[in-house]
Structures are given as C-alpha cells and as structure tokens.
Design an enzyme around this catalytic site. Structure first.
Site, short mmCIF file in Angstrom:
data_model
loop_
_atom_site.label_atom_id
_atom_site.label_comp_id
_atom_site.label_asym_id
_atom_site.label_seq_id
_atom_site.Cartn_x
_atom_site.Cartn_y
_atom_site.Cartn_z
CG ASP A 107 48.65 43.52 45.85
OD1 ASP A 107 48.87 42.43 45.29
OD2 ASP A 107 48.05 44.45 45.30
CD GLU A 190 44.59 37.49 35.14
OE1 GLU A 190 44.48 38.04 34.02
OE2 GLU A 190 44.59 38.14 36.22
#
Ligand code: UDP
Ligand code: MN
Length: 242
Positions: A107, A190
């Site tokens: 997205d 992350e």
C-alpha cells in the site's frame, strides 16, 4: 550488468488488494531487473493475484505464508506481514546469490528513482520515508554529512527507529548472517530485524537519497472499503464481478 533487486511484498486478501497491487506493479514495471516476491498471508494463493502478476511481465514468485494462529487470535496490534517477510527471506537464502532486497508493503507509494538508489547498497542502506508517524516523516538525521540520530514520531526505545520502507539490504550481507530474521513483535519488526543483522551498527549505515534529503517512498494508507454494491449485480444476473 545490473544487480537484481528483490522486492519482498507482503499482501493479504481484502477489497483493496488488487488495486494496491495494480498500482505497485505499474511502478515496478518501470524499473529494470526487478524480481518481485509477492507473499500472501493466506493458506492458498489468490488466483486474481497470480493473473495480475502474470500480466505484468515482471520476474516474480507468488508465495504464501499465513500468520500463525496464535498471533491472529491476539487482541490489539498484530505482527502484520511478518510471516510473509520471513518467507521472503527464506526464498532469498535458497535462491539468491547477489543483488539487494527491499521490504515493500503493497500500500505504500514509491518513486521509481528509489530503486536506482537502492541498487547502490553494499551492506545496509537507509533513506527517508514520508507520511510516516505523527511527525509525517521518518528519517536518519545527517548534520554536515554526518549521522547524528533518527527522526521518527515513535522512538520507543528502538536502536533503529525506522520504517519498513526506509532501508534496503544486500543479499550477500544477509547470507553472511544465517540467523537474521524478523520477530513477531508488533511495532518492533524493523528494529528486531536490523538488530538481528549484527554485527551491524548505526555507523555502518549507508545513507541514500541525497544523504537523506529526498523523500522517495511514502507510507501511504488506503482507507478500508466495504463494497457491498457489487452484490446487487446478482439482481442483474452479472455474477462475473463477484
Ligand atoms: N498484511 C498482511 N496481513 C495482514 C495485514 C497486513 O500480510 O493481516 C500486509 C499488508 O498487505 C502490507 C503489510 O502487511 O503489505 C503491512 O500492513 P499494513 O499496510 O496494514 O500496515 P501499516 O501500514 O498500518 O503499517
Ligand atoms: Mn501500510
């Protein structure tokens, strides 16, 4: 010869899936030597996604990697796309020998020049991501070309407070780290992955996009849609659209 770029894209079935992947594929079609790893959070690959991938003419692999049931059941923030990305890493370990990989959510919005930048990665590179957190930007901060810290609206004790779209890694660098993996820890995916690349410290980061002065990726989010209207097509005898 251009090094291959492996684009690892987690995706899942929802009304926005085909539009998101259409938009993203049209970006990737403008870039040379891309290998797109599209990994669905599902037990079965979506037929419409396979067809879309075939139409792009891109090199691709369409894989599946469902989120484990124990995380699906959990209330609150879930580790979205983690199974998928780890499946992508597994594919790279089994099939790639050189080039660079990049975690690119379906997205987000990508400027095609980002991919020329990413191709320069020797070990681990980082660059700004726009529309990210309440600060509207997530980026390493450089003063007179020197790294001084991270700008991000959610530091949360992270060693690497960056967005998934804000870094790229060399395949060889990954292959030298057989234990590198992404943790199933919402918000810390992350940071956990980058820490698992040890030995790797902030001083080792390669800064791209004009020493982090240009935004070439945006953490755009598509609003949820609830398409109920196509069901009315049934009344008109058109079931192809459903
Ligand atoms: N995703 C997934 N399974 C899910 C939810 C999301 O595979 O149950 C994928 C999604 O397609 C996207 C990535 O994981 O590529 C991150 O999800 P999302 O964009 O919803 O997260 P956010 O933008 O809120 O960080
Ligand atoms: Mn997203």
């Amino acid at each position: 010869t251009l090094e291959p770029l492996y684009i690892i894209t987690p995706t899942y079935r929802r009304p926005e899936q085909i539009p998101e992947l259409t938009r993203m594929s049209h970006t990737l079609m403008l870039v040379k030597n891309i290998h797109w790893l599209v990994i669905e959070d599902a037990n079965v690959a979506t037929k419409q996604v396979t067809r879309l991938l075939e139409r792009t003419g891109l090199k691709f692999d369409h894989l599946t990697a469902p989120m484990p049931e124990k995380y699906k059941q959990k209330k609150g923030a879930k580790p979205r796309g983690v199974s998928n990305r780890n499946r992508g890493l597994q594919w790279i370990r089994a099939n790639a020998t050189d080039g660079i990989f990049y975690f690119a959510d379906d997205d987000n919005t990508y400027d095609i020049t980002l991919f020329d930048e990413i191709r320069k990665t020797k070990r681990v590179s980082m660059f700004p991501v726009g529309l990210c957190t309440k600060f509207g930007l997530s980026s390493p901060i450089l003063k007179n070309g020197k790294f001084v810290g991270f700008y991000d609206g959610w530091i949360a004790g992270r060693k690497f407070p960056v967005d998934m779209a804000g870094f790229a890694v060399s395949v060889k660098f990954l292959l030298e780290r057989p234990n590198a993996t992404m943790p199933f820890k919402a918000g810390y995916e992350e940071d956990g992955f980058l820490k698992s690349l040890a030995p790797f410290e902030p001083r080792d980061i390669e800064f791209l996009a004009g020493n982090c002065t240009k935004v070439l990726a945006w953490h755009t989010q598509t609003k949820k849609n609830d398409p109920s209207a196509p069901l009315d097509m049934k009344l008109y005898g058109n079931t192809n659209l459903i």
